[in-house]
Design an enzyme around this catalytic site. Structure first.
Site, PDB file in Angstrom:
ATOM      1  N   ASN A 218      49.646  11.279  80.343  1.00 50.83           N
ATOM      2  CA  ASN A 218      49.635   9.899  79.592  1.00 50.83           C
ATOM      3  C   ASN A 218      50.346   8.916  80.358  1.00 50.83           C
ATOM      4  O   ASN A 218      50.725   9.085  81.501  1.00 50.83           O
ATOM      5  CB  ASN A 218      50.306  10.290  78.124  1.00 50.83           C
ATOM      6  N   ASP A 314      55.087  22.853  70.357  1.00 52.45           N
ATOM      7  CA  ASP A 314      55.529  21.560  70.025  1.00 52.45           C
ATOM      8  C   ASP A 314      57.222  21.750  70.329  1.00 52.45           C
ATOM      9  O   ASP A 314      57.760  22.559  69.643  1.00 52.45           O
ATOM     10  CB  ASP A 314      55.332  20.951  68.696  1.00 52.45           C
ATOM     11  N   LYS A 346      57.196  12.606  61.017  1.00 47.34           N
ATOM     12  CA  LYS A 346      57.725  13.430  62.160  1.00 47.34           C
ATOM     13  C   LYS A 346      59.021  13.883  61.909  1.00 47.34           C
ATOM     14  O   LYS A 346      59.644  15.131  62.310  1.00 47.34           O
ATOM     15  CB  LYS A 346      57.508  12.583  63.376  1.00 47.34           C
TER      16      LYS A 346
HETATM   17  N1  CTP Z   1      56.862  16.589  71.130  1.00 43.64           N
HETATM   18  C1  CTP Z   1      57.148  17.655  71.491  1.00 43.64           C
HETATM   19  N2  CTP Z   1      56.589  18.625  71.860  1.00 43.64           N
HETATM   20  C2  CTP Z   1      54.949  18.562  71.745  1.00 43.64           C
HETATM   21  C3  CTP Z   1      54.588  16.959  71.179  1.00 43.64           C
HETATM   22  C4  CTP Z   1      55.735  16.125  70.920  1.00 43.64           C
HETATM   23  O1  CTP Z   1      58.563  18.033  71.734  1.00 43.64           O
HETATM   24  N3  CTP Z   1      54.177  19.111  72.247  1.00 43.64           N
HETATM   25  C5  CTP Z   1      58.099  15.637  70.671  1.00 43.64           C
HETATM   26  C6  CTP Z   1      58.031  14.443  71.388  1.00 43.64           C
HETATM   27  O2  CTP Z   1      59.084  14.622  72.476  1.00 43.64           O
HETATM   28  C7  CTP Z   1      58.775  13.481  70.662  1.00 43.64           C
HETATM   29  C8  CTP Z   1      58.183  13.780  69.111  1.00 43.64           C
HETATM   30  O3  CTP Z   1      57.730  15.271  69.287  1.00 43.64           O
HETATM   31  O4  CTP Z   1      60.122  13.366  70.417  1.00 43.64           O
HETATM   32  C9  CTP Z   1      56.879  13.064  68.806  1.00 43.64           C
HETATM   33  O5  CTP Z   1      56.104  13.163  69.556  1.00 43.64           O
HETATM   34  P1  CTP Z   1      54.707  12.303  69.449  1.00 43.64           P
HETATM   35  O6  CTP Z   1      53.686  12.803  70.657  1.00 43.64           O
HETATM   36  O7  CTP Z   1      54.870  11.134  68.721  1.00 43.64           O
HETATM   37  O8  CTP Z   1      54.150  13.239  68.141  1.00 43.64           O
HETATM   38  P2  CTP Z   1      53.218  14.430  67.972  1.00 43.64           P
HETATM   39  O9  CTP Z   1      53.816  15.611  67.264  1.00 43.64           O
HETATM   40  O10 CTP Z   1      52.395  14.560  68.879  1.00 43.64           O
HETATM   41  O11 CTP Z   1      52.193  13.588  66.662  1.00 43.64           O
HETATM   42  P3  CTP Z   1      50.904  12.869  66.699  1.00 43.64           P
HETATM   43  O12 CTP Z   1      50.262  13.445  67.867  1.00 43.64           O
HETATM   44  O13 CTP Z   1      50.293  12.804  65.271  1.00 43.64           O
HETATM   45  O14 CTP Z   1      51.387  11.431  66.941  1.00 43.64           O
END
Ligand code: CTP
Length: 404
Positions: A218, A314, A346
């Site tokens: 990304n 996650d 979240k």
């Molecule tokens: N995060 C994480 N591990 C993942 C995805 C996300 O630790 N596999 C953490 C990110 O570092 C951030 C938070 O979760 O602090 C939110 O990440 P984000 O990408 O915004 O959220 P997602 O859980 O991916 O939700 P969505 O795709 O619905 O936006």
């Protein structure tokens, strides 16, 4: 509501630096530092010892600082008669760079036989000393004893770096890099309110390989995470930065672990989580990875086949589930719509203590820019901060964390 309060400095803007230059060849490097300070809107006044003037002329420092350069203790001009006292009264910090073994010895004895040493004795401001000399001179017990004495006196000594020296020998004695000194000076003006805290910060993107040439990733630049690491270190924290692939300099004084994939990031974070007081997940972790990483490069003539993916762990949610010993968990949410609601979702789903939300569609808060405007969402409500540099934003996030 936008909260406009601001306290912790993120730069040297407006600071007045009294710079003492002594007789070492490294004096030429410090001429470049004066330029760096002034371009950051700091005010520099230079005091040179007699020996320093044999290496670099006073005119060089005068032209670069835009100020009169001081040297002699005994002068005719009435306004300079008390310079040994007034110079430090009109400054915020006294920096001695390069500091020779001779100057260090004189300061350790409390001598006041020239303008610089007298100004040091009269100073009520922080004194920062950057030794620079040959390795044998630096490691000599007399010099080490004198440096120890300067530390006892409350002076801040920045140790020299190791490497090739002007004399042709190699070892400890090189003048530290400008970035190290710059960071130290800013830290002097910051409250040490994170001292004793062990903080783990993740930053940047992760990359998930598809074949030896390609990956899923990304646009995260890592700038926000690095700003958090830099500002936490300035405020006295022990910081571990777990970083995905980015193009940024490692902040001085921060332990950095480089990772590529989400699973590597998770392993590093869990390893460090045990001893962490605060974990900040600023990284943009890839939610998915290709199910199979092809050993050979995928060829165009193989045609397009759908990329099968599987979910990555996650990391924040995993930490939220095992949260037992009061580690504070901070997550980020980069959103394009429903910002606050998504932040709150979240916060609850991942059991975080704080979610920092930003808008990825606005050019000044999106990817790879130096500014940000965030909403802080926690159990007590939400607060929007003004548009600021990422370092100022980072300081405000630490301020908020300290109130939680
Ligand atoms: N995060 C994480 N591990 C993942 C995805 C996300 O630790 N596999 C953490 C990110 O570092 C951030 C938070 O979760 O602090 C939110 O990440 P984000 O990408 O915004 O959220 P997602 O859980 O991916 O939700 P969505 O795709 O619905 O936006």
């Amino acid at each position: 509501m936008i909260d406009n309060h601001f306290v912790v400095p993120a730069s040297l803007t407006g600071k007045r630096i009294l710079l003492g230059v002594t007789g070492s060849i490294a004096a030429y490097k410090v001429a470049g530092w004066v330029r760096e300070f002034t371009t950051r809107s700091a005010e520099v006044t230079v005091v040179m010892t007699k020996a320093a003037k044999r290496f670099v002329s006073a005119m060089t420092f005068g032209a670069l600082s835009g100020n009169r350069v001081y040297g002699d203790m005994f002068v005719r001009e009435p306004e300079e008669l008390m310079a040994h006292i007034t110079l430090s009264r009109e400054a915020d910090v006294l920096l001695i760079a390069p500091a020779t073994a001779h100057t260090i010895a004189r300061l350790a004895c409390g001598m006041a036989d020239d303008l610089l040493s007298a100004a040091v004795l009269a100073a009520k401001i922080p004194v920062v000393v950057c030794p620079a000399m040959n390795t044998a001179m630096y490691t000599h017990p007399a010099t080490q004893h004198n440096i120890g004495r300067l530390c006892d006196l409350g002076y801040h000594v920045i140790p020299p770096e190791c490497g090739e020296l002007a004399c042709g020998e190699e070892g400890a004695g090189r003048l530290p890099e400008w970035e190290t000194v710059h960071e130290k000076l800013i830290a002097l003006f910051c409250p040490q309110d994170l001292k004793g805290k062990n903080i783990v910060i993740t930053a940047g993107p992760t990359r998930e390989a598809l074949d030896p040439a390609r990956y899923l990733s990304n646009r995260s630049s890592g700038k926000m995470g690095y700003a958090l690491a830099r500002t936490a270190a300035r405020r006295g924290a022990e910081v571990t930065l777990v970083s995905g692939p980015v193009n940024l300099a490692i902040p001085p004084g921060v332990e950095t672990m480089q990772v590529t994939t989400a699973r590597q990031m998770q392993a590093r974070v869990l390893e460090k989580a045990e001893s962490a007081d605060i974990i900040v997940k600023a990284a943009a972790v890839s939610d998915f990875r290709p199910k199979n990483c092809h050993r050979q490069k995928i060829k165009k003539n193989q045609g397009i086949s759908p990329i099968e993916v599987e979910e990555n762990p996650d990391i924040l949610a995993t930490l939220g589930k095992r949260k037992d010993k009061g580690t504070m968990l901070v997550g980020f949410a980069a959103e394009s719509s429903n910002h606050e609601a998504e932040g709150r979702r979240k916060l609850e789903q991942k059991k975080a203590d704080l979610i920092v939300v930003n808008d990825i569609l606005r050019p000044e808060t999106g990817f790879d820019v130096d500014t940000n405007q965030v909403i802080l969402v926690d159990a007590g409500g939400s607060k929007q901060l003004p548009l600021m540099s990422k370092e100022e934003t980072a300081n405000r996030i630490w301020d908020h964390i300290l109130t939680l």
